[in-house]
Design an enzyme around this catalytic site. Structure first.
Site, mmCIF file in Angstrom:
data_model
loop_
_atom_site.group_PDB
_atom_site.id
_atom_site.type_symbol
_atom_site.label_atom_id
_atom_site.label_comp_id
_atom_site.label_asym_id
_atom_site.label_seq_id
_atom_site.Cartn_x
_atom_site.Cartn_y
_atom_site.Cartn_z
ATOM 1 N N TYR A 144 -14.892 -1.267 60.321
ATOM 2 C CA TYR A 144 -14.614 -1.055 58.900
ATOM 3 C C TYR A 144 -13.123 -1.251 58.691
ATOM 4 O O TYR A 144 -12.312 -0.752 59.467
ATOM 5 C CB TYR A 144 -15.012 0.373 58.506
ATOM 6 C CG TYR A 144 -14.699 0.737 57.072
ATOM 7 C CD1 TYR A 144 -15.391 0.154 56.011
ATOM 8 C CD2 TYR A 144 -13.720 1.689 56.769
ATOM 9 C CE1 TYR A 144 -15.109 0.507 54.690
ATOM 10 C CE2 TYR A 144 -13.433 2.039 55.458
ATOM 11 C CZ TYR A 144 -14.130 1.454 54.420
ATOM 12 O OH TYR A 144 -13.846 1.796 53.120
ATOM 13 N N ASP A 239 -6.387 -3.594 63.553
ATOM 14 C CA ASP A 239 -6.458 -2.567 62.527
ATOM 15 C C ASP A 239 -6.359 -1.221 63.236
ATOM 16 O O ASP A 239 -7.338 -0.714 63.784
ATOM 17 C CB ASP A 239 -7.766 -2.695 61.736
ATOM 18 C CG ASP A 239 -7.859 -1.656 60.628
ATOM 19 O OD1 ASP A 239 -6.975 -0.774 60.558
ATOM 20 O OD2 ASP A 239 -8.814 -1.727 59.834
ATOM 21 N N LYS A 267 -3.534 6.638 57.644
ATOM 22 C CA LYS A 267 -3.844 7.986 58.140
ATOM 23 C C LYS A 267 -2.621 8.745 58.662
ATOM 24 O O LYS A 267 -1.864 9.298 57.875
ATOM 25 C CB LYS A 267 -4.954 7.910 59.173
ATOM 26 C CG LYS A 267 -6.243 7.284 58.578
ATOM 27 C CD LYS A 267 -7.439 7.401 59.460
ATOM 28 C CE LYS A 267 -8.616 6.600 58.967
ATOM 29 N NZ LYS A 267 -9.473 7.259 58.000
HETATM 30 N N1 PMP Z 1 -9.280 0.529 58.588
HETATM 31 C C1 PMP Z 1 -9.857 1.437 59.377
HETATM 32 C C2 PMP Z 1 -9.998 1.157 60.840
HETATM 33 C C3 PMP Z 1 -10.318 2.636 58.843
HETATM 34 O O1 PMP Z 1 -10.912 3.520 59.635
HETATM 35 C C4 PMP Z 1 -10.151 2.875 57.461
HETATM 36 C C5 PMP Z 1 -10.628 4.155 56.800
HETATM 37 N N2 PMP Z 1 -11.302 5.046 57.539
HETATM 38 C C6 PMP Z 1 -9.536 1.896 56.683
HETATM 39 C C7 PMP Z 1 -9.108 0.740 57.277
HETATM 40 C C8 PMP Z 1 -9.337 2.088 55.213
HETATM 41 O O2 PMP Z 1 -8.368 3.065 54.988
HETATM 42 P P1 PMP Z 1 -8.328 3.856 53.590
HETATM 43 O O3 PMP Z 1 -9.537 4.708 53.546
HETATM 44 O O4 PMP Z 1 -7.038 4.627 53.683
HETATM 45 O O5 PMP Z 1 -8.281 2.837 52.520
#
Ligand code: PMP
Length: 430
Positions: A144, A239, A267
């Site tokens: 994701y 990511d 995060k």
């Molecule tokens: N990339 C990864 C690997 C994630 O786990 C997440 C959210 N859990 C995101 C992108 C998206 O981040 P956000 O919820 O802050 O938009």
């Protein structure tokens, strides 16, 4: 357990907020039951509106690695607010956090702050496309990368399948350049790249996946991606929204020794405030506006309050390397407690763990990709989740999410987690 206030807030929320929540996975849809509404949290513990206390095993989906309401972060935030919550113009805190990120994360020479992980990944792909002049990119099933349109592609399709939109509102045109590969399958990646010679801008991956539960890259997989990207002139994007500053100060790339061209963060870098970032090689990041032609902007990007929280968090982690030892030992103790229970009960469930990320999968299969993750008994997981909740352990409300251990769990907390797991599993399958 009394949860009347939570129930009443949820029913009010549903009148005004779609599904009663501001992010879908909070709704407990995957596990049955209604979400708990929280009032406060301190350290490893969260208090709900009815006065129940829980040990938090998600930690706001990662950011609260030092536990809730960390006094250092709190103080920095208050000081920043008192000097105005926003300038919409540059400030020193942006310089401090950029210097520190570039110093700690091996792949990052230039970094741009944004407001969420979603913005970070959307922007990174745009920059990779601008830099290479190519359109297509590969993402992995079960990974994701936020809710940017081009990432919302049905998982489970075959490696060679053109992406089809996963959500109404995402057009086929948007997703036609997203190609899917199974996680940990280098041959599939090679095949896609060969079938689209000279068309590929980027490969984006969670170097350790957390969004299908915790799934580790098999030996040689990330190295293989690095090699393919080098050979074909493709931008490799890690990511590290989840893994950044969690698996090591320099993230999964430092821990696993594979350095991407670009990295996305979120995060932990916000210390609990809404922050994301993307960065990478100078040569690539020089394409970002106003240095270069790829447009990307944000009214509140680099916001002083968010930067104060994030900088304080990163400074602490940078100065206290021992935190990573503590995270590791906390997690190893929990996992070994789980393993004892599984052995006593004669269960072959899979546990994946690295650093302070882990998942207990309700399947006998090794979980190495989305297909194997999907072999889990999700109904059983739902019952387990609710048993844990009743015993005061707040887990991620889905089988397909990693758990995040914090550095502030006490020995008693860890014993309580192990005991609750033991009792939950015994009552379900013992
Ligand atoms: N990339 C990864 C690997 C994630 O786990 C997440 C959210 N859990 C995101 C992108 C998206 O981040 P956000 O919820 O802050 O938009």
């Amino acid at each position: 357990m009394k949860i009347e206030k939570s129930k009443s807030l949820f029913s009010r929320a549903k009148n005004y907020i779609p599904g009663g929540v501001n992010s879908p996975v909070r709704a407990f849809k995957a596990v049955g039951g209604d979400p708990i509404f929280f009032k406060s949290a301190k350290g490893a513990h969260m208090m709900d509106e009815d006065g129940n206390s829980y040990i938090d095993m998600i930690n706001s989906w990662g950011p609260m690695i030092l536990g809730h309401a960390n006094p250092l972060v709190e103080e920095a935030v208050i000081r920043a607010i008192q000097s105005s919550p926003s300038f919409g113009a540059p400030g020193e805190r942006e310089v401090l956090i950029a210097e520190l990120i570039c110093q700690l994360v091996p792949s990052i020479e230039r970094v741009r702050m944004v407001n969420s992980g979603t913005e970070a990944t959307m922007s990174a792909i745009r920059v990779a496309r601008g830099y290479t002049g190519k359109d297509k990119f590969i993402k992995f099933e079960g990974c994701y990368h936020g809710h940017g349109d081009s990432f919302l592609i049905a998982a489970g399709s075959g490696a060679m399948t053109m992406g089809t939109p996963d959500s109404p509102g995402v057009t086929a045109g948007t997703t036609k350049d997203t190609l899917l590969a199974p996680y940990n399958n280098l041959d599939a990646v090679r095949e896609i790249v060969n079938n689209h010679k000279g068309e590929m801008a980027a490969i984006i991956i969670e170097p350790v996946a957390g969004n299908m539960g915790c799934v580790l890259p098999v030996a040689g997989f990330l190295e293989g991606l690095r090699e393919i990207c080098d050979q074909e002139g493709i931008v490799l994007i890690f990511d590290e929204v989840m893994t950044g500053f969690r698996l090591a100060r320099g993230g999964a790339q430092e821990r696993l020794g594979v350095i991407p061209d670009m990295t996305t963060l979120g995060k932990i870098i916000g210390g609990g405030l809404p922050v994301g970032a993307y960065g990478g090689k100078k040569e690539i990041m020089d394409f970002v506006s106003p240095q270069g032609p790829v447009y990307q902007a944000g009214t509140l990007s680099g916001n002083p309050v968010a930067m104060a929280a994030g900088y304080t968090m990163l400074r602490y982690l940078s100065d206290h390397q021992e935190t990573y030892g503590k995270l590791e030992s906390n997690t190893k103790r929990i996992v070994s407690g789980y393993r004892e229970t599984l052995e006593v009960l004669g269960l072959n469930y899979t546990i994946n763990q690295i650093g302070s990320m882990y998942s207990l999968f309700f399947t006998d299969q090794q979980v190495v990709d989305f297909e194997t993750a999907k072999s889990c008994d999700t109904a059983l997981f739902g019952s387990y989740f609710n048993k844990m909740l009743e015993q005061g352990i707040y887990l991620a409300p889905s089988q397909f999410e990693t758990l995040f251990v914090s550095a502030v769990l006490s020995d008693d907390d860890i014993d309580q987690i192990i005991r609750a797991n033991d009792e939950s599993l015994k009552s379900l399958v013992g």
